[in-house]
Scaffold this motif. Structure first.
Motif, PDB file in Angstrom:
ATOM      1  N   HIS A 191       0.842  -1.202   0.000  1.00 54.14           N
ATOM      2  CA  HIS A 191       0.000   0.000   0.000  1.00 54.14           C
ATOM      3  C   HIS A 191       0.879   1.254   0.000  1.00 54.14           C
ATOM      4  N   PHE A 222      -7.464  11.209  -2.441  1.00 57.39           N
ATOM      5  CA  PHE A 222      -8.518  10.222  -2.211  1.00 57.39           C
ATOM      6  C   PHE A 222      -7.935   8.809  -2.218  1.00 57.39           C
ATOM      7  N   TRP A 223      -8.555   7.952  -1.411  1.00 52.38           N
ATOM      8  CA  TRP A 223      -8.169   6.534  -1.415  1.00 52.38           C
ATOM      9  C   TRP A 223      -9.446   5.710  -1.315  1.00 52.38           C
ATOM     10  N   ASN A 234     -10.717   1.978  -0.862  1.00 50.70           N
ATOM     11  CA  ASN A 234     -10.399   0.584  -0.504  1.00 50.70           C
ATOM     12  C   ASN A 234     -11.484  -0.329  -1.054  1.00 50.70           C
ATOM     13  N   GLY A 256      -4.599   0.149   3.771  1.00 54.92           N
ATOM     14  CA  GLY A 256      -4.817   1.206   2.789  1.00 54.92           C
ATOM     15  C   GLY A 256      -5.049   2.548   3.452  1.00 54.92           C
ATOM     16  N   ALA A 257      -5.876   2.548   4.496  1.00 55.56           N
ATOM     17  CA  ALA A 257      -6.153   3.793   5.215  1.00 55.56           C
ATOM     18  C   ALA A 257      -4.888   4.335   5.871  1.00 55.56           C
ATOM     19  N   ALA A 305      -2.756   5.899   3.140  1.00 54.95           N
ATOM     20  CA  ALA A 305      -3.383   7.146   2.701  1.00 54.95           C
ATOM     21  C   ALA A 305      -3.160   8.247   3.721  1.00 54.95           C
ATOM     22  N   ILE A 360     -11.225   9.133   2.420  1.00 58.71           N
ATOM     23  CA  ILE A 360     -11.068   7.686   2.237  1.00 58.71           C
ATOM     24  C   ILE A 360     -12.455   7.076   2.167  1.00 58.71           C
ATOM     25  N   ASN A 364     -14.274   3.260   2.033  1.00 55.46           N
ATOM     26  CA  ASN A 364     -14.127   1.808   2.139  1.00 55.46           C
ATOM     27  C   ASN A 364     -15.357   1.129   1.550  1.00 55.46           C
ATOM     28  N   THR A 411     -14.460   1.625   9.787  1.00 55.32           N
ATOM     29  CA  THR A 411     -14.687   2.929   9.154  1.00 55.32           C
ATOM     30  C   THR A 411     -14.992   3.994  10.201  1.00 55.32           C
ATOM     31  N   VAL A 425     -13.534   9.757   6.508  1.00 52.79           N
ATOM     32  CA  VAL A 425     -13.568   8.329   6.184  1.00 52.79           C
ATOM     33  C   VAL A 425     -15.017   7.861   6.207  1.00 52.79           C
TER      34      VAL A 425
END
Length: 275
Positions: free
Chosen positions: A97, A113-114, A116, A148-149, A152, A162, A164, A191, A205
């Motif tokens: 990641h 931005f991410w 997942n 991933g978070a 990010a 973010i 998810n 989350t 998030v």
């Protein structure tokens, strides 16, 4: 009244593209995992079409490269400055990641931005769920989101977002999907935890919780008339959703329209969580 142009009958899907533009997304950069196909590919294409630079990451590197090439070819000749860069990622490995995040910075000079999106959808009756299935499902669907978070958050500035991928299965039991349902319930709660802790840094998030969406992951439902009938009986809108209908909520959650929205799971399920 149903428009003549709309599909009808059991299992119908409305694939009309979303008209939301969100001009503030233009010039920003995103990572989308699990982007080689399905909803992840749609997410990458929708963001790139709105001027976002996207790193599409997937464990299937060759498929991801093909998808990126197809999306970029489709954007050629348009005024959208967005593009998709392919990368490989095994979401169960935190360091991969981090490598994807750094690729976004190298390609686009920023990370806003991410998404997942990567996940697996195992099946087994409860008495047949193996330790290996539990481990693999939690590793991909839960640890993959956390890693991933983390990547990010290390590189995002205030205003980052973010998203998810949870599921309606986080709140509804599906026979044979014990490991999957458990993993998605964990994603929903994770989350909320991420939203609380990363809110101190101005990072939002949220999660999207799809129901029966027309992707390869739900092909088993559509290929079985009895399973499809049963599924649609639990959906108040009495049809499957399309990936396009998940794109809209994703764009909203990443946009300034949701700048005071964090810690939520938005259900995109035709109302099935209530039945």
């Amino acid at each position: 009244m149903t428009s003549p142009a709309e599909p009808t009958g059991p299992g119908r899907v409305l694939n009309a593209p979303m008209t939301a533009v969100h001009p503030e997304l233009r010039g920003k950069a995103a990572v989308v995992t699990g982007a080689a196909r399905g909803m992840g590919a749609r997410f990458a294409a929708a963001l790139a079409a709105r001027g976002v630079g996207v790193v599409g990451a997937d464990i299937e590197a060759d498929a991801m490269a093909v998808t990126a090439k197809e999306i970029n070819a489709g954007l050629a000749g348009t005024d959208a400055p967005g593009r998709v860069v392919a990368a490989r990622v095994d979401v169960t490995r935190a360091e991969e990641h981090e490598a994807v995040a750094r690729k976004a910075l190298e390609e686009f000079g920023r990370l806003d931005f991410w998404v997942n999106n990567a996940g697996i959808f195992p099946f087994a009756p409860v008495e047949e769920i193996s330790p290996e299935q539990v481990g693999a499902t939690l590793a991909v669907n839960v640890e993959g989101v956390l890693f991933g978070a983390q990547a990010a958050a290390r590189h995002m500035k205030e205003g980052g977002a973010i998203v998810n991928m949870s599921s309606v299965s986080a709140v509804r039991v599906r026979r044979g999907r014990g490991a999957y349902c458990t993993s998605k319930a964990a994603v929903a709660h994770l989350t909320e935890s991420l939203a609380v802790e990363l809110g101190d840094r101005g990072i939002r998030v949220n999660a999207i919780a799809p129901g029966f969406i027309d992707t390869e992951m739900t092909r088993w439902v559509q290929d079985d008339p009895e399973a499809l009938r049963h599924a649609l009986d639990t959906v108040p809108l009495h049809r499957l959703g399309s990936p396009e209908e998940v794109v809209g909520p994703l764009l909203f959650l990443l946009s300034d329209s949701a700048r005071y929205v964090t810690g939520h799971s938005i259900a995109v399920d035709g109302g099935s969580r209530h039945v």
